[in-house]
Design a protein around this motif. Structure first.
Motif, PDB file in Angstrom:
ATOM      1  N   VAL A 149       0.867  -1.595  -0.395  1.00 26.45           N
ATOM      2  CA  VAL A 149      -0.572  -0.202  -0.542  1.00 26.45           C
ATOM      3  C   VAL A 149       0.289   1.553   0.226  1.00 26.45           C
ATOM      4  N   ALA A 150       2.061   1.066   0.695  1.00 26.10           N
ATOM      5  CA  ALA A 150       2.674   2.427   1.078  1.00 26.10           C
ATOM      6  C   ALA A 150       3.594   2.554  -0.682  1.00 26.10           C
ATOM      7  N   VAL A 151       3.576   1.328  -1.077  1.00 25.66           N
ATOM      8  CA  VAL A 151       4.323   2.049  -2.592  1.00 25.66           C
ATOM      9  C   VAL A 151       3.522   2.769  -3.602  1.00 25.66           C
ATOM     10  N   GLN A 204       7.230  -2.960 -10.728  1.00 22.69           N
ATOM     11  CA  GLN A 204       6.661  -3.335 -11.975  1.00 22.69           C
ATOM     12  C   GLN A 204       5.364  -4.330 -10.577  1.00 22.69           C
ATOM     13  N   GLY A 205       5.807  -4.197  -9.954  1.00 22.67           N
ATOM     14  CA  GLY A 205       4.482  -5.163  -9.349  1.00 22.67           C
ATOM     15  C   GLY A 205       3.043  -4.072  -9.155  1.00 22.67           C
ATOM     16  N   SER A 206       3.665  -2.988  -8.741  1.00 23.11           N
ATOM     17  CA  SER A 206       2.545  -2.092  -8.037  1.00 23.11           C
ATOM     18  C   SER A 206       2.284  -1.257  -9.575  1.00 23.11           C
ATOM     19  N   PHE A 247     -12.695 -10.172 -12.358  1.00 28.26           N
ATOM     20  CA  PHE A 247     -11.875  -8.722 -12.917  1.00 28.26           C
ATOM     21  C   PHE A 247     -11.295  -7.588 -11.535  1.00 28.26           C
ATOM     22  N   ALA A 248     -11.191  -7.894 -10.117  1.00 27.46           N
ATOM     23  CA  ALA A 248     -11.264  -7.858  -9.144  1.00 27.46           C
ATOM     24  C   ALA A 248     -10.159  -6.893  -8.903  1.00 27.46           C
ATOM     25  N   SER A 249     -10.454  -5.351  -8.544  1.00 29.04           N
ATOM     26  CA  SER A 249      -8.610  -4.704  -7.984  1.00 29.04           C
ATOM     27  C   SER A 249      -7.891  -5.229  -7.853  1.00 29.04           C
ATOM     28  N   LEU A 250      -6.699  -5.159  -7.586  1.00 28.69           N
ATOM     29  CA  LEU A 250      -5.306  -6.209  -6.793  1.00 28.69           C
ATOM     30  C   LEU A 250      -4.717  -5.461  -5.875  1.00 28.69           C
ATOM     31  N   LYS A 251      -5.218  -4.200  -6.105  1.00 32.62           N
ATOM     32  CA  LYS A 251      -4.318  -2.920  -4.760  1.00 32.62           C
ATOM     33  C   LYS A 251      -5.382  -2.704  -3.825  1.00 32.62           C
ATOM     34  N   PRO A 252      -4.556  -3.599  -2.595  1.00 31.91           N
ATOM     35  CA  PRO A 252      -4.552  -3.687  -1.774  1.00 31.91           C
ATOM     36  C   PRO A 252      -5.288  -2.511  -0.979  1.00 31.91           C
ATOM     37  N   GLU A 253      -6.381  -2.033   0.124  1.00 31.72           N
ATOM     38  CA  GLU A 253      -7.115  -0.832   0.565  1.00 31.72           C
ATOM     39  C   GLU A 253      -6.605  -1.090   1.675  1.00 31.72           C
ATOM     40  N   GLN A 254      -6.022   0.209   2.526  1.00 38.01           N
ATOM     41  CA  GLN A 254      -5.847   0.296   3.087  1.00 38.01           C
ATOM     42  C   GLN A 254      -6.954   0.595   4.308  1.00 38.01           C
TER      43      GLN A 254
END
Ligand SMILES: [Zn+2]
Ligand SMILES: [Zn+2]
Length: 460
Positions: A155-157, A229-231, A414-421
């Motif tokens: 998340v921080a990145v 890249q992952g981010s 197709f969910a977002s793969l970005k975690p939400e804090q």
């Protein structure tokens, strides 16, 4: 048959409840700054609920944004003031102030202003995300924090990297899909379909001037290329999750996109999240999902649709192959009566609502009820998304109680793969946008509620 919603149409929810606005119970990320599209819960309710967890935090945020009030902040999101109104002089200052809004002790909730002179808040060295006022707090917090530390590191990145989307340094891949659209059923197949183009895009972003500026400005070392890249990939799934989820709904319901003049999707309860800084081309990927379609019209409807969005009229006839985005500010049942029933705006082939959050509180449920009943009684194919399995179960229960005919639900490919804090409660398990979906069509009293519960409890 007159829809039951008619009986309730004069009962508008009080405006302080922020009806039709994403107010999930789990995610509160009120700090988009100038960096990115606002994350969920940008509404006043979410903003001020920060105070419950960290007293003084909402004021701290406004102060760092050089804003006098939440109203002023919201004006920017509404399109009534320029984004540059936040007034940062340089990227360093912007990133610094953004980081400052995360500066409170994750354990005792102390803000910098509440610490004695000898104390400073120090970051957890692993995730570089949460802060502690001292070793005692950090030690006591570890049993809870260790469960999320690794995810919070991502998340921080991500929250820094989002800046690249706004500056235009990171442009999402576009153009017709180089394969049979039906074969793309999830992110895995999407990534392999786009891989050549994506590799080039990611290399370009990694080598960009903006990327150099970013890591020279944030006061922490630049991570390895694979981390970056992952981010970027997570951000990409986050940006494309909404258009592709609309496509999921059209597909799952077998909706004909070969309709002369175009097919229509209403996004109900749309807010800043869907409309602030959203560009028309952001939904191109939806069009590529249906090669040969005769026009797709996406209309965002909600009381917090950004002002600029409402100005685009939706032409009655679309050119084949075009995706057209427009917005309408207001409550959906009013919009229905004034625009859809009068024939001014196209009847929806599909309605989608992202994270309606009606499971979260009686006030939100009350705000959503007229719309849910309208969709049920007019038998509008409807897809809703939720953040977590727990919210899925709660939302299904409500829809069952309303006698909706649920035709499908499950994990969204197709969910977002970005975690939400959870912003003011960082040790809460991060969630993912559009993680699960539910589709309902019309009314049914046939469903066996117990069976449904068992299915949900058993995982989907
Ligand atoms: Zn502390
Ligand atoms: Zn940590």
């Amino acid at each position: 048959m007159a829809p039951r919603s008619r009986q309730r149409r004069h009962k508008k929810p009080p405006s302080s409840v922020a009806p039709m606005v994403v107010t999930p119970s789990t995610v509160v990320t009120p700090v988009p700054l100038t960096l990115s599209k606002p994350d969920p819960s940008i509404d006043a309710l979410g903003f001020f609920s920060l105070e419950n967890n960290v007293p003084g935090l909402s004021q701290l945020i406004l102060q760092k944004l050089s804003m006098k009030s939440y109203e002023e902040y919201k004006l920017v999101l509404d399109g009534g003031a320029s984004v540059s109104g936040f007034g940062f002089r340089c990227p360093q200052e912007m990133f610094q102030k953004m980081e400052d809004t995360f500066r409170f002790c994750a354990h005792c909730r102390a803000l910098p202003s509440g610490l004695s002179d000898s104390k400073v808040l120090r970051q957890c060295k692993r995730c570089r995300n949460v802060y502690y006022c001292g070793p005692e707090c950090q030690r006591s917090d570890w049993p809870a924090h260790r469960k999320v530390c690794q995810e919070l590191r991502l998340v921080a990145v991500d929250r820094l990297m989002e800046w690249l989307l706004v500056t235009g340094a990171f442009v999402l891949p576009s153009g017709p899909w180089p394969c049979l659209a039906e074969t793309v059923q999830s992110w895995d197949t999407w990534f392999s379909m786009r891989h050549l183009q994506l590799d080039a895009t990611l290399d370009a972003v990694l080598g960009s001037h903006a990327m150099t500026t970013l890591w020279a400005s944030v006061g922490r070392p630049r991570p390895d290329p694979d981390v970056l890249q992952g981010s970027l990939k997570r951000l990409l799934t986050d940006a494309l999750s909404r258009p592709l989820t609309l496509g999921l709904g059209l597909r799952a319901l077998g909706i004909n996109v070969g309709k002369i003049g175009g097919s229509t999707v209403h996004v109900v309860g749309a807010s800043h999240v869907e409309t602030f800084l959203t560009r028309p081309e952001d939904y191109d990927e939806l069009g590529y999902m249906f090669p040969g379609h005769l026009g797709l019209r996406v209309i965002m409807v909600g009381i917090d649709v950004s002002a600029g969005f409402t100005q685009n009229p939706s032409p009655p006839i679309l050119e084949p192959g075009t995706v057209q985005l427009s917005g309408h500010r207001g409550l959906y049942h009013d919009f229905w009566e004034e625009e859809v029933e009068t024939g001014r705006i196209a009847h929806p082939d599909l309605v989608v609502t992202f994270h309606p959050g009606f499971h979260a509180s009686p006030d939100l449920m009350e705000a959503w009820l007229p719309t849910l009943l309208l969709l049920r009684d007019y038998e509008i194919p409807t897809l809703i998304t939720v953040y977590s399995h727990q919210e899925l179960a709660a939302s299904l229960q409500i829809l069952v109680d309303l006698d909706t005919n649920i035709t499908a639900y499950g994990a969204n490919p197709f969910a977002s793969l970005k975690p939400e804090q959870a912003y003011s409660n960082p040790n809460k398990q991060p969630v993912y946008c559009n993680a699960y979906y539910i589709i309902f069509l019309g009314s049914s009293c046939q469903l066996d509620r117990r069976q449904l519960e068992e299915k949900v409890d058993g995982g989907v």
